[in-house]
Design a protein around this motif. Structure first.
Motif, PDB file in Angstrom:
ATOM      1  N   ASN A 284       0.840  -1.201   0.000  1.00 59.48           N
ATOM      2  CA  ASN A 284       0.000   0.000   0.000  1.00 59.48           C
ATOM      3  C   ASN A 284       0.878   1.256   0.000  1.00 59.48           C
ATOM      4  O   ASN A 284       1.665   1.455   0.918  1.00 59.48           O
ATOM      5  CB  ASN A 284      -0.869  -0.047   1.270  1.00 59.48           C
ATOM      6  CG  ASN A 284      -1.816   1.121   1.361  1.00 59.48           C
ATOM      7  OD1 ASN A 284      -1.745   2.061   0.574  1.00 59.48           O
ATOM      8  ND2 ASN A 284      -2.718   1.057   2.333  1.00 59.48           N
TER       9      ASN A 284
ATOM     10  N   ASP B 178       0.101   4.106   0.727  1.00 63.92           N
ATOM     11  CA  ASP B 178      -0.259   4.960   1.878  1.00 63.92           C
ATOM     12  C   ASP B 178      -0.239   4.152   3.171  1.00 63.92           C
ATOM     13  O   ASP B 178      -0.989   4.462   4.115  1.00 63.92           O
ATOM     14  CB  ASP B 178      -1.667   5.548   1.688  1.00 63.92           C
ATOM     15  CG  ASP B 178      -1.733   6.456   0.473  1.00 63.92           C
ATOM     16  OD1 ASP B 178      -0.811   7.281   0.325  1.00 63.92           O
ATOM     17  OD2 ASP B 178      -2.682   6.321  -0.321  1.00 63.92           O
TER      18      ASP B 178
ATOM     19  N   ASP C 128       0.355   2.585   6.767  1.00 60.59           N
ATOM     20  CA  ASP C 128       0.699   3.170   8.068  1.00 60.59           C
ATOM     21  C   ASP C 128       1.848   2.410   8.720  1.00 60.59           C
ATOM     22  O   ASP C 128       2.406   2.876   9.712  1.00 60.59           O
ATOM     23  CB  ASP C 128      -0.528   3.140   8.992  1.00 60.59           C
ATOM     24  CG  ASP C 128      -1.575   4.133   8.521  1.00 60.59           C
ATOM     25  OD1 ASP C 128      -1.195   5.249   8.116  1.00 60.59           O
ATOM     26  OD2 ASP C 128      -2.772   3.779   8.527  1.00 60.59           O
TER      27      ASP C 128
ATOM     28  N   ILE D 211      -3.495  -8.274   9.946  1.00 62.01           N
ATOM     29  CA  ILE D 211      -3.563  -7.171   8.984  1.00 62.01           C
ATOM     30  C   ILE D 211      -3.329  -7.784   7.603  1.00 62.01           C
ATOM     31  O   ILE D 211      -2.408  -8.584   7.441  1.00 62.01           O
ATOM     32  CB  ILE D 211      -2.458  -6.133   9.264  1.00 62.01           C
ATOM     33  CG1 ILE D 211      -2.725  -5.413  10.581  1.00 62.01           C
ATOM     34  CG2 ILE D 211      -2.346  -5.126   8.143  1.00 62.01           C
ATOM     35  CD1 ILE D 211      -1.656  -4.400  10.921  1.00 62.01           C
TER      36      ILE D 211
ATOM     37  N   ASP E 190      -2.140  -4.238   3.035  1.00 59.50           N
ATOM     38  CA  ASP E 190      -2.285  -2.959   3.752  1.00 59.50           C
ATOM     39  C   ASP E 190      -0.939  -2.366   4.168  1.00 59.50           C
ATOM     40  O   ASP E 190      -0.890  -1.213   4.585  1.00 59.50           O
ATOM     41  CB  ASP E 190      -3.108  -3.160   5.041  1.00 59.50           C
ATOM     42  CG  ASP E 190      -4.589  -2.985   4.784  1.00 59.50           C
ATOM     43  OD1 ASP E 190      -4.979  -2.903   3.603  1.00 59.50           O
ATOM     44  OD2 ASP E 190      -5.350  -2.944   5.767  1.00 59.50           O
TER      45      ASP E 190
ATOM     46  N   LYS F 265       3.486   5.510   9.744  1.00 56.87           N
ATOM     47  CA  LYS F 265       3.461   5.937  11.147  1.00 56.87           C
ATOM     48  C   LYS F 265       4.469   5.139  11.958  1.00 56.87           C
ATOM     49  O   LYS F 265       4.962   5.609  12.985  1.00 56.87           O
ATOM     50  CB  LYS F 265       2.054   5.769  11.722  1.00 56.87           C
ATOM     51  CG  LYS F 265       1.036   6.642  11.003  1.00 56.87           C
ATOM     52  CD  LYS F 265      -0.250   6.787  11.776  1.00 56.87           C
ATOM     53  CE  LYS F 265      -1.259   7.624  11.007  1.00 56.87           C
ATOM     54  NZ  LYS F 265      -0.760   8.945  10.661  1.00 56.87           N
TER      55      LYS F 265
ATOM     56  N   ARG G 206      -1.662   2.218  15.700  1.00 56.10           N
ATOM     57  CA  ARG G 206      -3.074   2.602  15.929  1.00 56.10           C
ATOM     58  C   ARG G 206      -3.156   3.778  16.899  1.00 56.10           C
ATOM     59  O   ARG G 206      -4.006   4.654  16.717  1.00 56.10           O
ATOM     60  CB  ARG G 206      -3.855   1.395  16.441  1.00 56.10           C
ATOM     61  CG  ARG G 206      -4.063   0.397  15.295  1.00 56.10           C
ATOM     62  CD  ARG G 206      -4.923  -0.773  15.658  1.00 56.10           C
ATOM     63  NE  ARG G 206      -5.119  -1.617  14.485  1.00 56.10           N
ATOM     64  CZ  ARG G 206      -5.136  -2.947  14.491  1.00 56.10           C
ATOM     65  NH1 ARG G 206      -4.983  -3.603  15.627  1.00 56.10           N
ATOM     66  NH2 ARG G 206      -5.317  -3.611  13.370  1.00 56.10           N
TER      67      ARG G 206
ATOM     68  N   GLY H 122      -3.028   6.896  15.133  1.00 57.78           N
ATOM     69  CA  GLY H 122      -4.119   7.178  14.200  1.00 57.78           C
ATOM     70  C   GLY H 122      -4.118   6.305  12.963  1.00 57.78           C
ATOM     71  O   GLY H 122      -4.846   6.574  12.011  1.00 57.78           O
ATOM     72  N   GLY H 123      -3.291   5.254  12.962  1.00 63.58           N
ATOM     73  CA  GLY H 123      -3.243   4.350  11.806  1.00 63.58           C
ATOM     74  C   GLY H 123      -4.566   3.621  11.643  1.00 63.58           C
ATOM     75  O   GLY H 123      -5.279   3.369  12.609  1.00 63.58           O
ATOM     76  N   ARG H 124      -4.866   3.264  10.405  1.00 68.74           N
ATOM     77  CA  ARG H 124      -6.184   2.721  10.112  1.00 68.74           C
ATOM     78  C   ARG H 124      -6.211   1.210  10.092  1.00 68.74           C
ATOM     79  O   ARG H 124      -7.274   0.623  10.239  1.00 68.74           O
ATOM     80  CB  ARG H 124      -6.648   3.230   8.733  1.00 68.74           C
ATOM     81  CG  ARG H 124      -6.777   4.732   8.638  1.00 68.74           C
ATOM     82  CD  ARG H 124      -7.110   5.163   7.215  1.00 68.74           C
ATOM     83  NE  ARG H 124      -6.139   4.648   6.235  1.00 68.74           N
ATOM     84  CZ  ARG H 124      -4.986   5.260   5.967  1.00 68.74           C
ATOM     85  NH1 ARG H 124      -4.657   6.364   6.590  1.00 68.74           N
ATOM     86  NH2 ARG H 124      -4.140   4.762   5.078  1.00 68.74           N
ATOM     87  N   SER H 125      -5.124   0.533   9.851  1.00 69.59           N
ATOM     88  CA  SER H 125      -5.151  -0.930   9.679  1.00 69.59           C
ATOM     89  C   SER H 125      -5.604  -1.618  10.945  1.00 69.59           C
ATOM     90  O   SER H 125      -5.252  -1.201  12.033  1.00 69.59           O
ATOM     91  CB  SER H 125      -3.774  -1.440   9.295  1.00 69.59           C
ATOM     92  OG  SER H 125      -3.517  -1.121   7.968  1.00 69.59           O
TER      93      SER H 125
END
Ligand code: SF4
Length: 279
Positions: free
Chosen positions: A121, A123, A125, A162, A166, A205, A273, A276-279
């Motif tokens: 990915n 983008d 994280d 995950i 991702d 991140k 996380r 603010g990571g989304r995975s």
């Protein structure tokens, strides 16, 4: 003594001894590669439950497909680090790949089949950084697709749940070192600007380095991986978690090693996380 033992062929015994010595030698080289410079005999506590998920080691390939043994690691020579392209604040992976081109900046270009830039990915994280492509990676042009890659995929998908798609995965050098040896300092230095470009493009991140060479390069010092693994480090403001390389886990496939890596990955995902990571 049984008649079978009495009839044992001295040549077979010699071969068996040679195998034992070769295995011991390979184990010591593995330990040296991973930065182990002392050994303690672990005390096994049978009452302590192993809670890490059981991750099956990928099936071994036939002997002919086994990668050549690695040489002992080379020390990081930070004086070789070079200025690279100025990527600016927001480069894209495509720009970095285009700048890399048909790269011949170090001698690893001579025997490669493909440049293994990275995958995942753009983008992501969380970003995984290994040391260099192996035989399968060199053939397919993708990072971590051999046995070590299968284990890494299981660690990511089954261990911390995950999807591999991702995350972003790459190596410190993009061309296969002959015989799967560690990258030389000048090779890592030549390729470093492109790793920096990938990090600048993905903006993860959290970074997870796999094995000693990647941790040493990004931390700018020669590290003993068994000492720094599991401890938070910093790479230009990005939290960096060093852990063991999946190829090392395959060679030392013990519950303890699997537990250590699982804990490192859990810590990395948890930090990602928190940030603010989304995975
Ligand atoms: S390892 Fe990196 S610097 Fe060396 S030839 Fe390959 S892409 Fe270029």
């Amino acid at each position: 003594m049984s008649s079978e033992a009495n009839n044992e062929n001295p040549g077979d015994v010699r071969d068996a001894l040679r195998d034992v010595v070769a295995s011991a030698r390979e184990w010591l080289v593995d330990l040296a590669e991973e930065g182990v410079d002392d050994l303690e005999v672990p005390v096994v506590e049978p009452s302590v439950a192993f809670t890490a998920p059981v991750v099956e080691a990928p099936a071994a390939k036939p002997a002919a497909a086994e990668p050549p043994r690695r040489t002992a690691p080379e020390r990081a020579d930070l004086s070789l680090l070079r200025e690279g392209p100025d990527w600016g604040a927001n480069p894209t992976l495509d720009q970095v790949r285009e700048t890399l081109g048909d790269c011949q900046r170090c001698e690893l270009c001579a025997r490669r089949q493909t440049i293994v830039f990275g995958s995942g990915n753009p983008d992501a994280d969380i970003m995984f950084v290994g040391e260099g492509p192996g035989e399968q990676e060199d053939k397919q042009g993708l990072p971590f697709v051999g046995r070590a890659g299968e284990l890494l995929t299981q660690m990511i998908e089954k261990g911390v749940e995950i999807p591999r798609s991702d995350v972003y995965i790459c190596n410190i050098v993009k061309c296969r070192p002959p015989g799967n040896r560690n990258p030389k300092p000048e090779e890592a230095a030549a390729c470093r600007p492109f790793l920096d470009g990938q990090i600048a493009a993905v903006k993860p991140k959290v970074i997870v380095t796999l094995g000693k060479p990647a941790a040493s390069l990004l931390l700018g010092r020669d590290v003993a991986i068994t000492r720094v693994r599991g401890t938070w480090q910093d790479y230009q403001g990005i939290p960096l978690m060093p852990t063991l390389h999946p190829a090392f886990i395959l060679r030392q496939y013990t519950p303890e090693n699997r537990r250590l890596v699982w804990e490192d990955l859990k810590a990395a995902v948890s930090r990602m996380r928190e940030l603010g990571g989304r995975s």
